[in-house]
Motif scaffolding. Structure first.
Motif, mmCIF file in Angstrom:
data_model
loop_
_atom_site.group_PDB
_atom_site.id
_atom_site.type_symbol
_atom_site.label_atom_id
_atom_site.label_comp_id
_atom_site.label_asym_id
_atom_site.label_seq_id
_atom_site.Cartn_x
_atom_site.Cartn_y
_atom_site.Cartn_z
ATOM 1 N N VAL A 64 0.857 -1.194 0.000
ATOM 2 C CA VAL A 64 0.000 0.000 0.000
ATOM 3 C C VAL A 64 0.890 1.241 0.000
ATOM 4 C CG1 VAL A 64 -1.811 1.237 1.245
ATOM 5 C CG2 VAL A 64 -1.797 -1.264 1.237
ATOM 6 N N THR A 65 0.738 2.063 -1.025
ATOM 7 C CA THR A 65 1.587 3.261 -1.122
ATOM 8 C C THR A 65 0.766 4.553 -1.075
ATOM 9 O OG1 THR A 65 1.451 3.187 -3.523
ATOM 10 C CG2 THR A 65 3.360 2.102 -2.508
ATOM 11 N N PRO B 266 -5.564 -0.943 -2.873
ATOM 12 C CA PRO B 266 -5.891 -0.699 -1.465
ATOM 13 C C PRO B 266 -5.222 0.604 -1.012
ATOM 14 C CG PRO B 266 -4.358 -2.535 -1.682
ATOM 15 C CD PRO B 266 -4.721 -2.116 -3.072
ATOM 16 N N PHE B 267 -5.802 1.276 -0.051
ATOM 17 C CA PHE B 267 -5.252 2.572 0.383
ATOM 18 C C PHE B 267 -5.568 2.813 1.849
ATOM 19 C CE2 PHE B 267 -9.329 4.957 0.399
ATOM 20 C CZ PHE B 267 -10.131 4.059 -0.311
ATOM 21 N N LEU C 266 -1.808 -0.866 11.160
ATOM 22 C CA LEU C 266 -2.937 -1.370 10.348
ATOM 23 C C LEU C 266 -2.430 -2.054 9.073
ATOM 24 C CD1 LEU C 266 -5.681 1.420 10.293
ATOM 25 C CD2 LEU C 266 -5.207 -0.271 12.039
ATOM 26 N N LEU C 267 -1.396 -1.459 8.472
ATOM 27 C CA LEU C 267 -0.875 -2.018 7.218
ATOM 28 C C LEU C 267 -0.295 -3.411 7.437
ATOM 29 C CD1 LEU C 267 0.661 1.219 5.659
ATOM 30 C CD2 LEU C 267 -1.273 -0.112 4.761
ATOM 31 N N VAL D 16 -7.496 1.060 6.651
ATOM 32 C CA VAL D 16 -6.936 0.608 5.367
ATOM 33 C C VAL D 16 -8.125 0.027 4.616
ATOM 34 C CG1 VAL D 16 -5.367 -0.960 4.173
ATOM 35 C CG2 VAL D 16 -4.625 0.167 6.282
ATOM 36 N N LEU D 17 -8.349 0.528 3.410
ATOM 37 C CA LEU D 17 -9.555 0.135 2.665
ATOM 38 C C LEU D 17 -9.191 -0.539 1.349
ATOM 39 C CD1 LEU D 17 -11.628 3.419 3.219
ATOM 40 C CD2 LEU D 17 -11.692 1.306 4.567
ATOM 41 N N VAL D 18 -10.088 -1.383 0.887
ATOM 42 C CA VAL D 18 -9.899 -2.029 -0.422
ATOM 43 C C VAL D 18 -10.809 -1.300 -1.425
ATOM 44 C CG1 VAL D 18 -9.279 -4.252 0.619
ATOM 45 C CG2 VAL D 18 -11.680 -3.786 0.063
#
Ligand code: G1P
Length: 296
Positions: free
Chosen positions: A3-4, A124-125, A144-145, A207-209
């Motif tokens: 995730v970036t 994802p972000f 979370l990541l 963190v969401l998809v």
């Protein structure tokens, strides 16, 4: 997939801070000498994020300017030999690739996240609320990541709150899997204490998809007539697994006056240049308060 990207919603009116927020966003209010939103960006960067999208609204130009270079100021500082200050302000514009998108109408947190759709482009972000600071040894978003890397699903930050406070938060129903990780079965936005499924509150980091965007399109206005991110997450639990991470962090809500003042004091007390003098001042004031309460 690493995730970036992160999204920082920062478009609220800040009515609790008027008149200070009449012409500047609440996210620019300083904690000691640094705007709240800079701490949030620093947390994202320390978590491995390299690309940040800020969702801004009316009167948010100050945020854009803060993260841009200021050649005039740099030149001035250089000419005066103020190299430490020069380094401080240069570092801000080099923190990450920062982009902006305007939220046209204040339709809620869910709507703000929806504005990020084109930018996050099916990846994802992370989402970090722009008015909340997380003091932590390991940055909260990184915590979370780490959970996301294990399950490849949505992860929300969790904090156990007092029963009387649940009505200020999104609250989950679920069970603890191991240590700090929870399986989220359901969520409800700002429930009445007697209706809350638990005391585990959603705490300002996610963190969401990408499937969240379809869910956001489907939810109807919820609490306060707003498009709630919590409602979209709830919808997503029907079709995919979701996790919570009880973050090891102290959360400071800089969007509320008393907590904002406390946050300033706590952060100032961690600063070597201020700690001793501020400590003396607090002790003096405490003595005054004690006296006045005793006299009353
Ligand atoms: C938002 C969310 C809520 C969450 C809270 C703190 O509420 O809607 O679910 O628990 O942030 O992260 P707000 O404080 O913006 O009203």
């Amino acid at each position: 997939m690493k995730v970036t990207k992160a999204v920082i919603p920062a478009a609220g009116f800040g009515t609790r801070f008027l008149p200070a927020t009449k012409s500047q966003p609440k996210e620019m209010l300083p904690v000691v000498d640094t705007p709240v939103i800079q701490y949030v960006v620093e947390e994202a960067v320390a978590s491995g994020i390299t690309d940040i999208l800020m969702v801004i609204g009316r009167g948010k130009r100050a945020i854009e300017e803060h993260f841009d270079r200021s050649f005039e100021l740099e030149w001035e500082l250089e000419a005066k030999g103020k190299m430490a200050e020069l380094e401080t302000i240069r570092r801000i514009s080099d923190l990450a690739n920062i982009h902006f998108v305007w939220q046209k109408q204040m339709l809620g947190l869910g709507d703000a996240v929806r504005c990020a759709r084109a930018h996050v482009n099916n990846e994802p972000f992370a989402v970090l609320l722009g008015d909340t600071l997380m003091q932590a040894r390991v940055p909260a978003t990184r915590q979370l990541l780490e959970v996301h890397a294990r399950y490849h699903a949505c992860v929300v930050a969790l904090e156990e709150v007092a029963p009387a406070k649940v009505s200020s938060y999104g609250v989950i129903a679920g069970e603890r899997l191991d240590g700090r990780v929870w399986q989220v079965r359901d969520l409800v936005e700002k429930p009445r204490p007697e209706q809350a499924p638990s005391r585990m509150a959603v705490a300002s980091r996610y963190v969401l998809v990408p499937e969240i965007f379809e869910a956001l399109d489907r939810v109807r206005p919820g609490k306060g007539g707003e498009i709630q991110l919590t409602d979209a997450l709830r919808l997503l639990t029907h079709s995919q697994a979701m996790y919570g991470c009880q973050v090891d962090a102290v959360r400071h809500d800089a969007g509320n006056k008393l907590d904002f003042i406390k946050t300033n004091i706590l952060y100032a007390l961690t600063r070597r240049d201020l700690r001793a003098a501020l400590g003396d001042f607090i002790l003096e004031q405490a003595e005054q308060v004690r006296k006045s309460r005793g006299d009353a």
